[in-house]
Design an enzyme around this catalytic site. Structure first.
Site, PDB file in Angstrom:
ATOM      1  N   ARG A 258       0.845  -1.192   0.000  1.00  0.00           N
ATOM      2  CA  ARG A 258       0.000   0.000   0.000  1.00  0.00           C
ATOM      3  C   ARG A 258       0.881   1.242   0.000  1.00  0.00           C
ATOM      4  O   ARG A 258       2.038   1.208   0.417  1.00  0.00           O
ATOM      5  CB  ARG A 258      -0.903   0.018   1.237  1.00  0.00           C
ATOM      6  CG  ARG A 258      -1.880  -1.153   1.349  1.00  0.00           C
ATOM      7  CD  ARG A 258      -2.739  -0.991   2.604  1.00  0.00           C
ATOM      8  NE  ARG A 258      -3.683  -2.089   2.773  1.00  0.00           N
ATOM      9  CZ  ARG A 258      -3.450  -3.175   3.508  1.00  0.00           C
ATOM     10  NH1 ARG A 258      -2.276  -3.293   4.142  1.00  0.00           N
ATOM     11  NH2 ARG A 258      -4.355  -4.119   3.622  1.00  0.00           N
ATOM     12  N   LYS A 283      -3.030  -0.316   8.153  1.00  0.00           N
ATOM     13  CA  LYS A 283      -4.478  -0.481   8.049  1.00  0.00           C
ATOM     14  C   LYS A 283      -4.978  -1.572   8.992  1.00  0.00           C
ATOM     15  O   LYS A 283      -6.054  -1.466   9.570  1.00  0.00           O
ATOM     16  CB  LYS A 283      -4.859  -0.819   6.611  1.00  0.00           C
ATOM     17  CG  LYS A 283      -6.357  -0.811   6.344  1.00  0.00           C
ATOM     18  CD  LYS A 283      -6.648  -0.958   4.871  1.00  0.00           C
ATOM     19  CE  LYS A 283      -8.144  -0.900   4.606  1.00  0.00           C
ATOM     20  NZ  LYS A 283      -8.450  -1.044   3.154  1.00  0.00           N
ATOM     21  N   HIS A 352      -2.244   1.807  -6.322  1.00  0.00           N
ATOM     22  CA  HIS A 352      -3.007   0.593  -6.025  1.00  0.00           C
ATOM     23  C   HIS A 352      -3.093  -0.348  -7.222  1.00  0.00           C
ATOM     24  O   HIS A 352      -3.343  -1.540  -7.042  1.00  0.00           O
ATOM     25  CB  HIS A 352      -4.412   0.967  -5.549  1.00  0.00           C
ATOM     26  CG  HIS A 352      -4.826   0.236  -4.311  1.00  0.00           C
ATOM     27  ND1 HIS A 352      -4.190   0.416  -3.108  1.00  0.00           N
ATOM     28  CD2 HIS A 352      -5.774  -0.706  -4.091  1.00  0.00           C
ATOM     29  CE1 HIS A 352      -4.750  -0.348  -2.197  1.00  0.00           C
ATOM     30  NE2 HIS A 352      -5.709  -1.062  -2.770  1.00  0.00           N
ATOM     31  N   ARG A 355      -0.804  -3.104  -6.877  1.00  0.00           N
ATOM     32  CA  ARG A 355      -1.270  -4.069  -5.874  1.00  0.00           C
ATOM     33  C   ARG A 355      -2.200  -5.095  -6.522  1.00  0.00           C
ATOM     34  O   ARG A 355      -2.109  -6.297  -6.282  1.00  0.00           O
ATOM     35  CB  ARG A 355      -1.968  -3.307  -4.750  1.00  0.00           C
ATOM     36  CG  ARG A 355      -2.317  -4.139  -3.525  1.00  0.00           C
ATOM     37  CD  ARG A 355      -2.730  -3.183  -2.401  1.00  0.00           C
ATOM     38  NE  ARG A 355      -3.259  -3.869  -1.246  1.00  0.00           N
ATOM     39  CZ  ARG A 355      -2.523  -4.425  -0.314  1.00  0.00           C
ATOM     40  NH1 ARG A 355      -1.202  -4.398  -0.420  1.00  0.00           N
ATOM     41  NH2 ARG A 355      -3.082  -5.012   0.727  1.00  0.00           N
ATOM     42  N   HIS A 378      -3.555  -8.812   4.355  1.00  0.00           N
ATOM     43  CA  HIS A 378      -4.980  -8.877   4.682  1.00  0.00           C
ATOM     44  C   HIS A 378      -5.211  -9.758   5.905  1.00  0.00           C
ATOM     45  O   HIS A 378      -4.515 -10.756   6.107  1.00  0.00           O
ATOM     46  CB  HIS A 378      -5.775  -9.441   3.499  1.00  0.00           C
ATOM     47  CG  HIS A 378      -5.835  -8.515   2.333  1.00  0.00           C
ATOM     48  ND1 HIS A 378      -6.041  -8.943   1.043  1.00  0.00           N
ATOM     49  CD2 HIS A 378      -5.703  -7.163   2.251  1.00  0.00           C
ATOM     50  CE1 HIS A 378      -6.048  -7.908   0.225  1.00  0.00           C
ATOM     51  NE2 HIS A 378      -5.836  -6.816   0.930  1.00  0.00           N
ATOM     52  N   TYR A 387      -9.410  -8.278  -5.067  1.00  0.00           N
ATOM     53  CA  TYR A 387      -8.210  -8.091  -5.876  1.00  0.00           C
ATOM     54  C   TYR A 387      -8.110  -9.132  -6.988  1.00  0.00           C
ATOM     55  O   TYR A 387      -7.329  -8.985  -7.920  1.00  0.00           O
ATOM     56  CB  TYR A 387      -6.962  -8.183  -4.993  1.00  0.00           C
ATOM     57  CG  TYR A 387      -6.814  -7.001  -4.067  1.00  0.00           C
ATOM     58  CD1 TYR A 387      -6.018  -5.922  -4.413  1.00  0.00           C
ATOM     59  CD2 TYR A 387      -7.479  -6.958  -2.852  1.00  0.00           C
ATOM     60  CE1 TYR A 387      -5.889  -4.826  -3.569  1.00  0.00           C
ATOM     61  CE2 TYR A 387      -7.358  -5.868  -2.007  1.00  0.00           C
ATOM     62  CZ  TYR A 387      -6.565  -4.812  -2.366  1.00  0.00           C
ATOM     63  OH  TYR A 387      -6.443  -3.739  -1.536  1.00  0.00           O
TER      64      TYR A 387
END
Length: 409
Positions: A258, A283, A352, A355, A378, A387
């Protein structure tokens, strides 16, 4: 100019040089700050009483003077240097800029008190990240200020109609996704106001927001050829900014990190002896230890040796101009590097997309979804599924179950 103002300008110059501003920039900042002090002196305004309104008035005055002296208007961005110099002066005088807003009435005092308590509650009781707190607080301040502007000094009579009017005010020019975020932030504030007894009825359930469906938007993604093109284009730029950007792009391409994870990456997070990189996922408040891949290590090392300015900041990636502090964002840099490489994704073109590309690349290499989620930082496999929606055929091929994607007989 008075002796006191001369001393202030001398202190400003010393401060700018201490922050390693170039002599030219420091001289320009001081020149514009000196002109601003002359403007204040002519109007008998103490520098300690200056507010942002005075700065804007002076800039309009300076534009008029520019036109008189040169017979033309300055460029659209001319004001940036004078404003930066004046803001540097004001930070020196006030300790911060813009200054803290002072309550103008009893309603303001109540609003400020609510906001202070709400911020403490979000940080200490809810344990939210700084970015989340900042977004929630902006909405809270905006909503409560709007209430006062509408003539509602108190919250006791707050109604569903008030909530609807505020959402109608915020709706124009916002995307459905942004409007949903506004609604969520407003609901959080209304729940807090009800919990603390400031509002008798919990109005959070009456905040209407658009429904966003899972997987309704397909994000941009880069293929391997496009990623190589971007890296090769950036590698040709041997300037300090080029070395920095190339190292960042290598991190994006190799790990799919990120933006915040790269911006907060510190010098001590890379263990050169064991060839490992420690990534903090702000996050989720988790961390991951990843192998330091050779292209990434070489790019970062080249930047540290020849591109990174001397600074006390511990973050690896810093601004190329004083003040040398960590980067605020990566979006503009990534977009510029994509453009320079001739790569034009159909949708968003920020960090992003690397990613998403890394996730799809691992999927096509038959990497399990749990491992993909671990690399991306995650907490659950459900967070990884969005994703992978760009590789529907690959998902079918390996029979990977992604919620919301059901086969119809």
């Amino acid at each position: 100019m008075s002796d006191k103002h001369h001393e202030l300008i001398a202190t400003l110059k010393s401060s700018l040089i201490g922050q390693r501003y170039s002599p030219v920039v420091a001289r320009n900042y001081c020149a514009y700050a000196s002109g601003f002090l002359d403007y204040l002196e002519q109007r008998d305004i103490p520098v300690t009483d200056v507010i942002d309104v005075h700065v804007e008035r002076y800039l309009r005055h300076a534009i008029v003077q520019f036109e008189k002296q040169r017979g033309r208007r300055p460029s659209a961005r001319w004001h940036e240097v004078p404003r930066s110099g004046i803001h540097a002066l004001m930070r020196l005088v006030h300790g911060q800029w813009p200054p803290a807003i002072k309550p103008a009435c009893e309603a303001d005092e109540v609003r400020f008190s609510i906001c202070d308590e709400y911020e403490i509650w979000l940080r200490e009781e809810r344990g939210m990240a700084c970015a989340s707190v900042a977004a929630l607080m902006w909405e809270a301040r905006n909503f409560l200020a709007w209430q006062i502007d509408c003539g509602n000094d108190g919250l006791a009579d707050l109604s569903v109609t008030d909530v609807d009017r505020y959402m109608d005010l915020r709706a124009p020019k916002l995307t459905r996704c942004s409007l949903k975020s506004v609604a969520e932030r407003l609901r959080a504030l209304l729940r807090y106001l009800h919990i603390t007894g400031r509002v008798t009825t919990d109005l959070s359930g009456h905040v209407l927001a658009p429904t966003l469906y899972a997987y309704e938007g397909v994000p941009s993604v880069l293929d391997r050829g496009q990623i190589i093109a971007v890296l090769e284009s950036a590698e040709k730029d041997k300037s300090p900014a080029g070395l920095r950007d190339y190292a960042i792009l290598q991190l994006l391409a190799a790990y799919g990190l990120r933006s915040g994870e790269i911006r907060h990456l510190r010098i001590e997070d890379i263990d050169w002896r064991t060839e490992a990189i420690h990534v903090r996922h702000h996050k989720t408040r988790a961390s991951t230890l990843l192998p330091l891949l050779e292209p990434v290590g070489e790019a970062v090392l080249a930047y540290l040796r020849a591109g990174r300015p001397s600074t006390e900041a511990r973050e690896i990636f810093v601004r190329t101009r004083a003040p040398y502090r960590k980067l605020d964002k990566l979006y503009s840099m990534v977009r510029r590097r994509l453009r320079d490489a001739g790569v034009q994704p159909p949708g968003k073109c920020g960090p992003h997309i690397f990613r998403h590309a890394r996730a799809v690349e691992m999927l096509r290499a038959a990497v399990p979804q749990k491992v993909i989620g671990d690399v991306l930082g995650h907490r659950s496999t459900g967070s990884t599924a969005p994703y992978l929606k760009l590789a529907t055929e690959d998902l079918r091929a390996i029979a990977l179950d992604v919620p919301g994607m059901e086969l119809v007989a």
